[in-house]
Design a protein around this motif. Structure first.
Motif, PDB file in Angstrom:
ATOM      1  N   ILE A   1     -13.133  -1.960  20.484  1.00 20.46           N
ATOM      2  CA  ILE A   1     -11.907  -1.494  20.287  1.00 20.46           C
ATOM      3  C   ILE A   1     -11.793   0.132  19.887  1.00 20.46           C
ATOM      4  O   ILE A   1     -12.895   0.477  19.830  1.00 20.46           O
ATOM      5  CB  ILE A   1     -11.221  -2.194  19.053  1.00 20.46           C
ATOM      6  CG1 ILE A   1     -12.056  -2.146  17.938  1.00 20.46           C
ATOM      7  CG2 ILE A   1     -10.918  -3.661  19.352  1.00 20.46           C
ATOM      8  CD1 ILE A   1     -11.671  -2.744  16.673  1.00 20.46           C
ATOM      9  N   LEU A   2     -10.673   0.726  19.700  1.00 22.25           N
ATOM     10  CA  LEU A   2     -10.605   1.800  19.410  1.00 22.25           C
ATOM     11  C   LEU A   2      -9.785   2.463  18.149  1.00 22.25           C
ATOM     12  O   LEU A   2      -8.667   2.516  18.268  1.00 22.25           O
ATOM     13  CB  LEU A   2      -9.911   2.708  20.501  1.00 22.25           C
ATOM     14  CG  LEU A   2     -10.745   2.562  21.945  1.00 22.25           C
ATOM     15  CD1 LEU A   2      -9.872   3.424  23.044  1.00 22.25           C
ATOM     16  CD2 LEU A   2     -11.999   3.333  21.861  1.00 22.25           C
ATOM     17  N   PRO A   3     -10.501   1.838  16.838  1.00 20.45           N
ATOM     18  CA  PRO A   3      -9.609   2.106  15.803  1.00 20.45           C
ATOM     19  C   PRO A   3      -8.954   3.240  15.234  1.00 20.45           C
ATOM     20  O   PRO A   3      -7.893   3.362  14.250  1.00 20.45           O
ATOM     21  CB  PRO A   3     -10.494   1.475  14.617  1.00 20.45           C
ATOM     22  CG  PRO A   3     -12.213   1.967  15.225  1.00 20.45           C
ATOM     23  CD  PRO A   3     -11.806   1.685  16.794  1.00 20.45           C
ATOM     24  N   ASP A   4      -9.661   4.343  15.913  1.00 16.63           N
ATOM     25  CA  ASP A   4      -9.073   5.668  15.529  1.00 16.63           C
ATOM     26  C   ASP A   4      -8.770   6.478  16.976  1.00 16.63           C
ATOM     27  O   ASP A   4      -8.983   7.641  16.946  1.00 16.63           O
ATOM     28  CB  ASP A   4     -10.212   6.501  14.682  1.00 16.63           C
ATOM     29  CG  ASP A   4      -9.716   7.862  14.061  1.00 16.63           C
ATOM     30  OD1 ASP A   4      -8.312   7.714  13.758  1.00 16.63           O
ATOM     31  OD2 ASP A   4     -10.360   8.881  13.967  1.00 16.63           O
ATOM     32  N   GLY A   5      -8.535   5.538  17.888  1.00 17.56           N
ATOM     33  CA  GLY A   5      -8.033   6.487  19.135  1.00 17.56           C
ATOM     34  C   GLY A   5      -9.190   6.755  20.189  1.00 17.56           C
ATOM     35  O   GLY A   5     -10.514   6.816  19.552  1.00 17.56           O
ATOM     36  N   THR A   6      -8.801   7.549  21.054  1.00 16.14           N
ATOM     37  CA  THR A   6     -10.074   7.714  22.239  1.00 16.14           C
ATOM     38  C   THR A   6     -10.641   9.135  21.604  1.00 16.14           C
ATOM     39  O   THR A   6     -11.642   9.540  22.222  1.00 16.14           O
ATOM     40  CB  THR A   6      -9.320   8.132  23.337  1.00 16.14           C
ATOM     41  OG1 THR A   6      -8.271   8.998  23.317  1.00 16.14           O
ATOM     42  CG2 THR A   6      -8.995   6.787  24.021  1.00 16.14           C
ATOM     43  N   GLY A   7     -10.137   9.720  20.481  1.00 16.36           N
ATOM     44  CA  GLY A   7     -10.657  11.195  19.989  1.00 16.36           C
ATOM     45  C   GLY A   7     -11.976  10.877  19.092  1.00 16.36           C
ATOM     46  O   GLY A   7     -12.562  11.943  18.926  1.00 16.36           O
ATOM     47  N   HIS A   8     -11.886   9.683  18.557  1.00 10.41           N
ATOM     48  CA  HIS A   8     -13.095   9.689  17.599  1.00 10.41           C
ATOM     49  C   HIS A   8     -14.559  10.023  18.727  1.00 10.41           C
ATOM     50  O   HIS A   8     -14.686   9.277  19.628  1.00 10.41           O
ATOM     51  CB  HIS A   8     -13.001   8.146  17.030  1.00 10.41           C
ATOM     52  CG  HIS A   8     -14.085   8.140  16.061  1.00 10.41           C
ATOM     53  ND1 HIS A   8     -15.507   8.082  16.200  1.00 10.41           N
ATOM     54  CD2 HIS A   8     -13.889   8.251  14.520  1.00 10.41           C
ATOM     55  CE1 HIS A   8     -15.904   7.981  14.976  1.00 10.41           C
ATOM     56  NE2 HIS A   8     -15.303   7.839  14.010  1.00 10.41           N
ATOM     57  N   PRO A   9     -15.414  10.501  18.041  1.00 11.22           N
ATOM     58  CA  PRO A   9     -16.637  11.007  18.685  1.00 11.22           C
ATOM     59  C   PRO A   9     -17.326   9.683  19.163  1.00 11.22           C
ATOM     60  O   PRO A   9     -17.945   9.628  20.110  1.00 11.22           O
ATOM     61  CB  PRO A   9     -17.360  11.759  17.638  1.00 11.22           C
ATOM     62  CG  PRO A   9     -16.444  12.280  16.754  1.00 11.22           C
ATOM     63  CD  PRO A   9     -15.304  11.451  16.717  1.00 11.22           C
ATOM     64  N   PHE A  10     -17.223   8.534  18.514  1.00 11.90           N
ATOM     65  CA  PHE A  10     -18.139   7.520  18.931  1.00 11.90           C
ATOM     66  C   PHE A  10     -17.267   6.755  20.058  1.00 11.90           C
ATOM     67  O   PHE A  10     -17.939   6.448  21.136  1.00 11.90           O
ATOM     68  CB  PHE A  10     -18.411   6.631  17.676  1.00 11.90           C
ATOM     69  CG  PHE A  10     -18.966   4.985  18.132  1.00 11.90           C
ATOM     70  CD1 PHE A  10     -20.211   5.120  17.787  1.00 11.90           C
ATOM     71  CD2 PHE A  10     -18.424   4.069  18.730  1.00 11.90           C
ATOM     72  CE1 PHE A  10     -20.806   3.982  18.070  1.00 11.90           C
ATOM     73  CE2 PHE A  10     -18.962   2.891  19.484  1.00 11.90           C
ATOM     74  CZ  PHE A  10     -20.525   2.804  18.808  1.00 11.90           C
ATOM     75  N   ALA A  11     -16.007   6.695  19.929  1.00 18.73           N
ATOM     76  CA  ALA A  11     -15.155   6.160  21.177  1.00 18.73           C
ATOM     77  C   ALA A  11     -15.409   6.979  22.438  1.00 18.73           C
ATOM     78  O   ALA A  11     -15.525   6.484  23.447  1.00 18.73           O
ATOM     79  CB  ALA A  11     -13.712   6.240  20.832  1.00 18.73           C
ATOM     80  N   ARG A  12     -15.391   8.308  22.150  1.00 19.76           N
ATOM     81  CA  ARG A  12     -15.530   9.143  23.396  1.00 19.76           C
ATOM     82  C   ARG A  12     -16.870   8.938  24.190  1.00 19.76           C
ATOM     83  O   ARG A  12     -17.052   8.949  25.316  1.00 19.76           O
ATOM     84  CB  ARG A  12     -15.458  10.691  22.883  1.00 19.76           C
ATOM     85  CG  ARG A  12     -14.099  11.179  22.920  1.00 19.76           C
ATOM     86  CD  ARG A  12     -13.948  12.664  22.154  1.00 19.76           C
ATOM     87  NE  ARG A  12     -15.002  13.520  22.496  1.00 19.76           N
ATOM     88  CZ  ARG A  12     -15.351  14.351  21.438  1.00 19.76           C
ATOM     89  NH1 ARG A  12     -14.731  14.396  20.166  1.00 19.76           N
ATOM     90  NH2 ARG A  12     -16.043  15.283  21.869  1.00 19.76           N
ATOM     91  N   THR A  13     -17.869   8.853  23.136  1.00 13.97           N
ATOM     92  CA  THR A  13     -19.088   8.519  23.728  1.00 13.97           C
ATOM     93  C   THR A  13     -19.488   7.090  24.497  1.00 13.97           C
ATOM     94  O   THR A  13     -19.950   7.121  25.648  1.00 13.97           O
ATOM     95  CB  THR A  13     -20.276   8.706  22.623  1.00 13.97           C
ATOM     96  OG1 THR A  13     -20.332  10.047  21.985  1.00 13.97           O
ATOM     97  CG2 THR A  13     -21.754   8.504  23.082  1.00 13.97           C
ATOM     98  N   MET A  14     -18.697   6.367  23.876  1.00 16.11           N
ATOM     99  CA  MET A  14     -18.577   5.134  24.386  1.00 16.11           C
ATOM    100  C   MET A  14     -17.882   4.971  25.779  1.00 16.11           C
ATOM    101  O   MET A  14     -18.267   4.191  26.689  1.00 16.11           O
ATOM    102  CB  MET A  14     -18.079   3.828  23.308  1.00 16.11           C
ATOM    103  CG  MET A  14     -17.956   2.356  23.837  1.00 16.11           C
ATOM    104  SD  MET A  14     -17.204   1.251  22.551  1.00 16.11           S
ATOM    105  CE  MET A  14     -15.412   2.158  22.347  1.00 16.11           C
ATOM    106  N   LEU A  15     -16.641   5.612  25.908  1.00 12.84           N
ATOM    107  CA  LEU A  15     -16.064   5.489  27.000  1.00 12.84           C
ATOM    108  C   LEU A  15     -16.557   6.067  28.055  1.00 12.84           C
ATOM    109  O   LEU A  15     -16.663   5.714  29.309  1.00 12.84           O
ATOM    110  CB  LEU A  15     -14.347   6.004  26.807  1.00 12.84           C
ATOM    111  CG  LEU A  15     -13.590   5.119  25.708  1.00 12.84           C
ATOM    112  CD1 LEU A  15     -12.350   5.822  25.497  1.00 12.84           C
ATOM    113  CD2 LEU A  15     -13.375   3.711  26.226  1.00 12.84           C
ATOM    114  N   GLY A  16     -17.241   7.355  27.578  1.00 11.40           N
ATOM    115  CA  GLY A  16     -18.035   7.897  28.557  1.00 11.40           C
ATOM    116  C   GLY A  16     -19.158   7.129  29.206  1.00 11.40           C
ATOM    117  O   GLY A  16     -19.267   7.546  30.493  1.00 11.40           O
TER     118      GLY A  16
END
Length: 1037
Positions: free
Chosen positions: A248-263
């Motif tokens: 999930i993306l609880p803080d959206g795509t801008g969170h550093p963890f989310a960006r790293t995961m999606l990348g």
């Protein structure tokens, strides 16, 4: 034999086929990680994953702990399904693993819950190619096949492809009484339903069975419409449960963890296609409810970690016994970006859970300046930073030690505001470490503890002395600790330490550090609380006098972040027995209590005072991800209540990740952040790239924020070194000749001046030292000084005192008590200090003990000593040895009562006696080593002194002493025999601060060593050794 059929058209485009192959490839990586968990965490269970992994690879603790939690939540929810009684009218239970790959869920259930698996059918579903490979492994391994009964492998059917007759296998790859493999693309639900009917025995399978569908990070790779179709189809099957685990993306795509995961997944071309459509727990719940599921419960994995549904407190704590672990920030980030859903078609539609987000708290802006760095410059985590000032230059930020891109670092990053830094440390300083603390206590910065691995905490503490730009070891902690909560107590020169993690347990101690005095334990009073580490601590800047107060919140207790928020008040009116009172705080009645607690009670955060409030920045929180608007909050404390007054947000780009960061409050009130980032599970590492300067609202400063640049790195050369290896003498023995020190009688002051100029030790006999030689004994001294007069003494556990190991403790006692205990054989040692200012002034006998001053005198022959007097020190000792050390100043040691044996070594022996760089003391026990090879290359000199005899000790002669009587009384008089400019400027209480030329030389040496840093290791060593040889040659003329 029937006529061959024409096959159904299911051809895929090359691009679609390639992406399916890449999705199937994620199975291989996942199974290797699960095998690592199986081997480490489930050593007592059958190793089913091993049959699907050709070579075992131990994963990092973070990945192991994350996969363990993934496996655990699936296991618990499937276990609960298996143990629940069959509903009325149902004949069997079915566990369907959607996207099963090489997972071994059926075998684990048979092994763990065999009694609950009677009549249960497990169905693994995945791409045909994966199921074919899995069938080959299962049929080829007796340990797996042995669980199956009545195995049937369908032969398939004859079809015509391109005019040729071929044998085509159907979706059912393997079937048996309790297990089946279905090879089907989940996008083809009609084919899946046909296969389910085949393996479940006919057309009434929906009505006769209860189902649990499991999808562990599988359907998220499908197009969202396809994944939703699977969920909707499963909801129409009948009596069913669905267990979904995905990102999930609880803080959206801008969170550093989310960006790293999606990348990461983009790079693999295995994009997460559901995550942006259902980015939160609430959206996942709505997803299932809109598709007919009645009872829906959703947890993040981070919430599941603390939920008794999945594991007990005892189980959480026990995991650390299996594998050492301290990646809590990263574990929280990982768990917050995964969710687990348990949905049911039968049950009651419950009320939607209240999600506390802190949204009711006002949000303000914080002005932020970002100064980016290039490459890997400045990349370190779990370091600690300090602000330093070079003479005539702007302040600099130094980020000290920590964890780099590959390992723990032995150098520091230096950030300046444009000017080139002249900072260099030279030899001597702390070894590489992480999770340590740095606090500014005035003239020095105190470095406390830290760790290597989580099982290797450190107790050594160091002072960075601002004037000399040098590290000096100070008093060790009583026990090794990392992640303690440490705060400087205003401008008092003291620091307070709360708790911290030891090797196998958490410390419950509160310690007060006093410069030049070391650590003293504080008596804890008030509301009790559990020991924790990694908590948030702050002190009110307005404190003064004999008390200090502040806040203490969060931290880790038994593998969970506590939600406790405490206030503390420290009373040092009796500095020998400080006490600290704790009060448990409650959220203000007009606050949301849940939101308040998790926003304040953090782990790994920074806390600073800002006006009448505390600023809490970064870290991680219990059960929640700190979103962009929650990372920085202001908190006020009134009485027994606290309240979050504001959340502060920054629109700085790139966005920082405030975990593992280092923060410094600059002189103008700015918060300057360097380093930081996180390992994002198995998906890469995010690094903050640059310096973030935050100007808080109401700070009183205006104008443009200054820019920071990464100027250079500076090595710290560890000050500890092991004893040098010595070569035995040719005859195989290690005996060395001990030279007896010459004894002389002085007639005039000129005779002594010649002795001083000669620079050799001599024993002076026949001198008149006054009435002290005849009258001084311990009873006399106690009567003259006063039994109640307080003195600080060394209390030793053994005869051999070791300054570096600190195998003694400093105790304040009455002079009468000291005398009595020495008479009784106590291992005590007094080195008198100044009565007026013990940390600032050297001791002078006639000033500090005026009732004794008239008893002791320096004769006319020692006029040179009297005219250049630095200090005169009273020394009393029981049966203890003084450690090997040197004095920078010349001195005369006057034996008054008892007798003492001294061993001296010339200054040229220093390289053979294990003195660490910058240290004036060695840990060698000379008296037990005189016959050992360690001292084979030294040149010892010996003297035994009796009452009335005086030893002249030239500067820098290394010496140690042991009493040859049961007690010893002496006066040690230090004097300057060099030009005053030769001595280092500043405070020197003991007369052993190194000469100014040496202190400057060590700085120069550090700069020289730094200039070779960019060379390859071998070239660097080659040239530094050549330079060292040149220095050696110059030293020896």
């Amino acid at each position: 034999m029937g006529k061959p059929k024409k096959p159904k058209s299911d051809t895929k485009s090359p691009a679609a086929k390639a992406q399916d192959d890449q999705v199937m490839g994620t199975n291989s990586s996942s199974i290797v990680s699960k095998r690592s968990v199986e081997k480490i965490y489930y050593a007592g269970e059958p190793p089913f994953f091993r049959y699907f992994v050709s070579k075992y690879q131990r994963r990092a603790p973070l990945i192991n702990r994350g996969y363990w939690l993934r496996l655990r939540v699936i296991d618990v929810l499937v276990r609960d399904f298996l143990k629940r009684p069959l509903r009325e009218g149902k004949k069997r239970k079915v566990v369907v693993n959607l996207g099963a790959g090489s997972d071994v869920l059926p075998w684990q259930c048979w092994s763990r819950y065999g009694g609950d698996c009677g009549g249960v059918k497990f169905v693994d579903v995945d791409f045909f190619e994966l199921m074919e490979r899995k069938k080959g492994v299962v049929m080829g391994e007796g340990a797996l096949r042995g669980y199956l009964r009545g195995v049937r492998v369908p032969e398939g059917e004859r079809v015509v492809v391109d005019g040729k007759e071929v044998l085509r296998k159907g979706p059912v790859v393997l079937d048996s009484e309790g297990y089946a493999m279905v090879g089907v693309d989940l996008r083809d639900l009609k084919r899946l339903e046909e296969a389910m009917g085949e393996v479940l025995g006919g057309g009434h399978w929906r009505e006769e069975c209860e189902f649990v569908f499991v999808a562990e990070v599988s359907i998220t790779y499908m197009e969202r419409e396809g994944a939703d179709g699977v969920i909707e189809w499963a909801g129409r099957v009948g009596d069913a449960e669905f267990v979904l685990l995905e990102q999930i993306l609880p803080d959206g795509t801008g969170h550093p963890f989310a960006r790293t995961m999606l990348g990461h997944f983009d790079k693999l071309n295995t994009q997460l296609k559901s995550v942006e459509g259902y980015p939160t727990v609430g959206e996942q719940r709505k997803r299932f409810e809109e598709r007919g599921w009645v009872e829906v419960k959703v947890w993040t994995l981070w919430e599941a970690w603390g939920d008794e549904t999945f594991l007990s407190g005892e189980e959480r704590v026990r995991l650390d016994e299996v594998e050492e672990f301290d990646e809590w920030e990263e574990f929280a980030l990982f768990g917050s970006h995964y969710c687990v859903v348990r949905a049911r078609t039968v049950g009651e539609r419950g009320a939607k859970p209240v999600v506390h987000s802190g949204v009711e708290i006002p949000v303000g802006a914080v002005e932020t300046q970002v100064d980016e760095t290039t490459g890997t410059r400045g990349q370190r985590r779990f370091a600690a930073a300090m602000e330093v000032s070079q003479k005539g230059k702007q302040s600099e930020i130094v980020n000290v030690l920590g964890l780099g891109t590959r390992n723990r670092l032995q150098f520091c990053d230096v950030f300046t505001q444009g000017e080139a830094s002249g900072l260099a440390f030279g030899e001597g300083g702390p070894s590489s470490r992480m999770c340590h603390s740095l606090v500014d206590i005035g003239d020095s910065v105190l470095l406390v503890g830290g760790r290597g691995s989580p099982s290797s905490p450190l107790k050594d503490c160091w002072l960075y002395e601002k004037k000399s730009n040098a590290w000096r070891r100070t008093y060790d902690l009583p026990v090794p600790l990392y992640r303690p909560a440490v705060v400087a107590l205003g401008t008092s020169g003291m620091a307070l330490l709360m708790n911290g993690r030891g090797k196998s347990s958490t410390s419950d101690g509160c310690l007060l550090y006093r410069h030049e005095k070391g650590w003293v334990e504080c008596d804890a009073r008030g509301d009790p609380f559990a020991a924790r580490y990694g908590g948030v601590i702050g002190v009110k800047s307005s404190n003064a006098g004999a008390s200090f107060s502040g806040i203490y919140a969060g931290g880790l207790v038994d593998a969970l972040f506590t939600k406790e928020v405490m206030s503390w008040e420290l009373d040092i009116s009796d500095i020998r027995k400080p006490f600290i009172t704790f009060t448990r705080l409650q959220p203000r009645t007009d606050s949301n209590p849940d939101a308040s607690s998790w926003l304040v009670a953090r782990f790994g955060a920074t806390c600073v005072q800002h006006g009448s409030e505390f600023i809490i920045l970064g870290g991680v929180a219990r059960d929640h991800l700190l979103g962009h608007n929650d990372e920085i909050v202001t908190c006020s404390v009134t009485g027994t209540e606290y309240k979050i007054t504001r959340r502060l947000t920054s629109n700085a780009s790139p966005r920082a990740l405030y975990t593992g960061h280092s923060a410094v409050v600059a002189a103008d009130g700015r918060i300057v952040i360097t380093g930081g980032g996180a390992t994002c599970f198995s998906m890469g590492t995010f690094w903050n790239k640059g310096v973030y300067s935050l100007r808080l609202p109401g700070s009183g400063t205006t104008g443009a924020l200054p820019h920071w640049t990464h100027d250079k790195t500076v090595d710290i050369i560890p000050g500890e070194r092991s004893l040098p290896i010595r070569t035995k003498l040719q005859n195989g023995t290690s005996s060395i000749a001990i030279k007896t020190i010459e004894r002389v009688q002085l007639k005039t002051a000129d005779d002594f001046a010649k002795v001083v100029r000669a620079g050799r030790p001599v024993v002076l006999e026949g001198l008149d030292l006054g009435s002290c030689v005849a009258s001084w004994n311990l009873k006399y001294l106690a009567e003259k000084v006063g039994s109640d007069r307080k003195v600080v003494i060394h209390e030793a556990a053994t005869q051999v005192m070791d300054f570096n190991a600190k195998n003694f403790r400093y105790v304040t006692t009455g002079f009468g008590d000291l005398a009595q205990k020495i008479e009784q054989g106590g291992r005590l040692y007094l080195r008198a200090l100044s009565q007026e200012k013990p940390t600032e002034k050297p001791s002078v006998l006639e000033e500090d003990f005026p009732t004794l001053g008239g008893d002791f005198m320096l004769p006319e022959q020692l006029a040179l000593v009297r005219e250049n007097l630095f200090s005169s020190v009273l020394r009393l000792s029981g049966p203890v040895n003084m450690w090997l050390h040197y004095d920078v100043m010349a001195n005369v040691y006057c034996q008054i009562g008892g007798s003492k044996r001294l061993i001296l070594f010339p200054p040229s022996d220093v390289e053979h006696l294990s003195f660490a760089p910058g240290a004036s003391s060695s840990s060698i026990d000379v008296f037990s080593s005189l016959e050992s090879p360690e001292l084979a290359q030294t040149h010892p000199h010996e003297a035994v002194l009796g009452p009335g005899q005086v030893l002249f000790l030239p500067p820098l002669w290394l010496h140690t002493a042991t009493p040859t009587s049961d007690k010893s009384i002496a006066v040690n008089v230090f004097f300057r025999d060099l030009d005053s400019n030769s001595y280092a400027a500043g405070k020197d209480v003991y007369g052993n601060r190194d000469l100014a030329a040496y202190e400057k030389g060590r700085q120069d040496t550090g700069r020289i060593a730094n200039s070779f840093q960019k060379l390859p290791a071998e070239a660097r060593e080659f040239y530094l050794l050549r330079l060292a040889d040149e220095l050696r040659r110059k030293a020896r003329g």
